[in-house]
Design a protein around this motif. Structure first.
Motif, PDB file in Angstrom:
ATOM      1  N   PRO A  31      25.235 197.198  50.799  1.00 48.76           N
ATOM      2  CA  PRO A  31      26.002 196.076  50.267  1.00 48.76           C
ATOM      3  C   PRO A  31      25.327 194.729  50.533  1.00 48.76           C
ATOM      4  O   PRO A  31      24.743 194.514  51.588  1.00 48.76           O
ATOM      5  N   SER A  32      25.419 193.885  49.535  1.00 44.51           N
ATOM      6  CA  SER A  32      24.921 192.518  49.636  1.00 44.51           C
ATOM      7  C   SER A  32      26.036 191.598  49.172  1.00 44.51           C
ATOM      8  O   SER A  32      26.686 191.875  48.169  1.00 44.51           O
ATOM      9  N   VAL A  33      26.257 190.521  49.914  1.00 51.88           N
ATOM     10  CA  VAL A  33      27.315 189.576  49.571  1.00 51.88           C
ATOM     11  C   VAL A  33      26.714 188.183  49.442  1.00 51.88           C
ATOM     12  O   VAL A  33      25.941 187.755  50.296  1.00 51.88           O
ATOM     13  N   VAL A  34      27.091 187.500  48.380  1.00 56.64           N
ATOM     14  CA  VAL A  34      26.714 186.102  48.191  1.00 56.64           C
ATOM     15  C   VAL A  34      27.973 185.271  48.398  1.00 56.64           C
ATOM     16  O   VAL A  34      28.980 185.479  47.721  1.00 56.64           O
ATOM     17  N   ALA A  35      27.915 184.362  49.368  1.00 60.29           N
ATOM     18  CA  ALA A  35      29.008 183.419  49.601  1.00 60.29           C
ATOM     19  C   ALA A  35      28.590 182.095  48.992  1.00 60.29           C
ATOM     20  O   ALA A  35      27.465 181.640  49.203  1.00 60.29           O
ATOM     21  N   GLU A  36      29.486 181.498  48.231  1.00 56.71           N
ATOM     22  CA  GLU A  36      29.178 180.216  47.594  1.00 56.71           C
ATOM     23  C   GLU A  36      30.356 179.269  47.750  1.00 56.71           C
ATOM     24  O   GLU A  36      31.497 179.638  47.486  1.00 56.71           O
ATOM     25  N   VAL A  37      30.054 178.053  48.200  1.00 58.95           N
ATOM     26  CA  VAL A  37      31.074 177.020  48.361  1.00 58.95           C
ATOM     27  C   VAL A  37      30.685 175.834  47.495  1.00 58.95           C
ATOM     28  O   VAL A  37      29.556 175.346  47.560  1.00 58.95           O
ATOM     29  N   LEU A  38      31.636 175.386  46.686  1.00 60.99           N
ATOM     30  CA  LEU A  38      31.442 174.195  45.873  1.00 60.99           C
ATOM     31  C   LEU A  38      32.287 173.082  46.472  1.00 60.99           C
ATOM     32  O   LEU A  38      33.512 173.201  46.561  1.00 60.99           O
ATOM     33  N   THR A  39      31.608 172.021  46.916  1.00 61.57           N
ATOM     34  CA  THR A  39      32.297 170.864  47.475  1.00 61.57           C
ATOM     35  C   THR A  39      32.335 169.791  46.402  1.00 61.57           C
ATOM     36  O   THR A  39      31.870 169.998  45.291  1.00 61.57           O
ATOM     37  N   LYS A  40      32.823 168.642  46.769  1.00 67.57           N
ATOM     38  CA  LYS A  40      32.896 167.550  45.797  1.00 67.57           C
ATOM     39  C   LYS A  40      31.515 167.004  45.450  1.00 67.57           C
ATOM     40  O   LYS A  40      31.323 166.421  44.406  1.00 67.57           O
ATOM     41  N   GLY A  41      30.518 167.204  46.333  1.00 72.43           N
ATOM     42  CA  GLY A  41      29.212 166.642  46.045  1.00 72.43           C
ATOM     43  C   GLY A  41      28.038 167.592  46.195  1.00 72.43           C
ATOM     44  O   GLY A  41      26.899 167.211  45.968  1.00 72.43           O
ATOM     45  N   ALA A  42      28.312 168.821  46.589  1.00 76.25           N
ATOM     46  CA  ALA A  42      27.207 169.752  46.830  1.00 76.25           C
ATOM     47  C   ALA A  42      27.683 171.194  46.668  1.00 76.25           C
ATOM     48  O   ALA A  42      28.875 171.461  46.608  1.00 76.25           O
ATOM     49  N   ALA A  43      26.693 172.085  46.602  1.00 75.55           N
ATOM     50  CA  ALA A  43      26.984 173.520  46.558  1.00 75.55           C
ATOM     51  C   ALA A  43      26.191 174.187  47.676  1.00 75.55           C
ATOM     52  O   ALA A  43      25.040 173.831  47.925  1.00 75.55           O
ATOM     53  N   TYR A  44      26.816 175.117  48.350  1.00 73.89           N
ATOM     54  CA  TYR A  44      26.179 175.872  49.424  1.00 73.89           C
ATOM     55  C   TYR A  44      26.257 177.345  49.078  1.00 73.89           C
ATOM     56  O   TYR A  44      27.304 177.832  48.668  1.00 73.89           O
ATOM     57  N   LYS A  45      25.149 178.039  49.262  1.00 80.83           N
ATOM     58  CA  LYS A  45      25.097 179.443  48.853  1.00 80.83           C
ATOM     59  C   LYS A  45      24.222 180.221  49.827  1.00 80.83           C
ATOM     60  O   LYS A  45      23.169 179.736  50.243  1.00 80.83           O
ATOM     61  N   ALA A  46      24.659 181.410  50.191  1.00 78.92           N
ATOM     62  CA  ALA A  46      23.867 182.278  51.058  1.00 78.92           C
ATOM     63  C   ALA A  46      24.134 183.727  50.688  1.00 78.92           C
ATOM     64  O   ALA A  46      25.267 184.112  50.416  1.00 78.92           O
ATOM     65  N   ALA A  47      23.075 184.527  50.669  1.00 81.96           N
ATOM     66  CA  ALA A  47      23.187 185.957  50.386  1.00 81.96           C
ATOM     67  C   ALA A  47      22.763 186.724  51.628  1.00 81.96           C
ATOM     68  O   ALA A  47      21.749 186.390  52.248  1.00 81.96           O
ATOM     69  N   ARG A  48      23.533 187.716  52.003  1.00 83.44           N
ATOM     70  CA  ARG A  48      23.215 188.532  53.168  1.00 83.44           C
ATOM     71  C   ARG A  48      23.541 189.989  52.873  1.00 83.44           C
ATOM     72  O   ARG A  48      24.467 190.307  52.131  1.00 83.44           O
ATOM     73  N   THR A  49      22.774 190.891  53.465  1.00 84.78           N
ATOM     74  CA  THR A  49      23.049 192.322  53.371  1.00 84.78           C
ATOM     75  C   THR A  49      23.561 192.797  54.715  1.00 84.78           C
ATOM     76  O   THR A  49      23.358 192.147  55.743  1.00 84.78           O
ATOM     77  N   GLY A  50      24.222 193.941  54.702  1.00 88.66           N
ATOM     78  CA  GLY A  50      24.744 194.504  55.936  1.00 88.66           C
ATOM     79  C   GLY A  50      24.973 195.988  55.781  1.00 88.66           C
ATOM     80  O   GLY A  50      24.858 196.539  54.691  1.00 88.66           O
ATOM     81  N   PHE A  51      25.311 196.623  56.898  1.00 81.04           N
ATOM     82  CA  PHE A  51      25.602 198.064  56.864  1.00 81.04           C
ATOM     83  C   PHE A  51      26.891 198.336  56.103  1.00 81.04           C
ATOM     84  O   PHE A  51      27.053 199.377  55.481  1.00 81.04           O
ATOM     85  N   THR A  52      27.817 197.361  56.171  1.00 82.67           N
ATOM     86  CA  THR A  52      29.084 197.481  55.454  1.00 82.67           C
ATOM     87  C   THR A  52      29.342 196.188  54.695  1.00 82.67           C
ATOM     88  O   THR A  52      28.754 195.150  54.996  1.00 82.67           O
ATOM     89  N   LYS A  53      30.247 196.245  53.722  1.00 82.44           N
ATOM     90  CA  LYS A  53      30.591 195.043  52.959  1.00 82.44           C
ATOM     91  C   LYS A  53      31.182 193.961  53.864  1.00 82.44           C
ATOM     92  O   LYS A  53      30.777 192.800  53.765  1.00 82.44           O
ATOM     93  N   PRO A  54      32.121 194.292  54.770  1.00 86.41           N
ATOM     94  CA  PRO A  54      32.660 193.244  55.652  1.00 86.41           C
ATOM     95  C   PRO A  54      31.582 192.597  56.538  1.00 86.41           C
ATOM     96  O   PRO A  54      31.620 191.393  56.777  1.00 86.41           O
ATOM     97  N   ASP A  55      30.627 193.384  56.987  1.00 85.21           N
ATOM     98  CA  ASP A  55      29.548 192.839  57.810  1.00 85.21           C
ATOM     99  C   ASP A  55      28.692 191.866  56.995  1.00 85.21           C
ATOM    100  O   ASP A  55      28.367 190.764  57.457  1.00 85.21           O
TER     101      ASP A  55
END
Length: 75
Positions: A31-55
């Motif tokens: 599993p790989s998860v991409v977390a993305e946050v959109l703020t009023k002036g910027a975007a933050y994004k990170a992708a991580r893999t783990g042994f499980t989806k929650p991890d």
């Protein structure tokens, strides 16, 4: 006691009215998860893999939080 990074990110985004999304993919059953946050002036994004989806989700949220906090410190 450490706060769960997914919960911490959710609460931060709720307080500041930011948008947070998680996208889950699987490559070779890893599993790989991409977390993305959109703020009023910027975007933050990170992708991580783990042994499980929650991890993977926790690791992605932790990375986005770290980036957001670093950006706040430079303001």
């Amino acid at each position: 006691l450490d706060v769960d990074p997914v919960k911490e990110l959710q609460e931060l985004c709720g307080r500041k009215a930011y948008s947070v999304t998680y996208t889950v993919t699987h490559e070779d059953r890893v599993p790989s998860v991409v977390a993305e946050v959109l703020t009023k002036g910027a975007a933050y994004k990170a992708a991580r893999t783990g042994f499980t989806k929650p991890d993977a989700k926790k690791q992605a949220a932790k990375a986005v939080l770290r980036d957001m906090k670093a950006a706040e410190e430079t303001k």
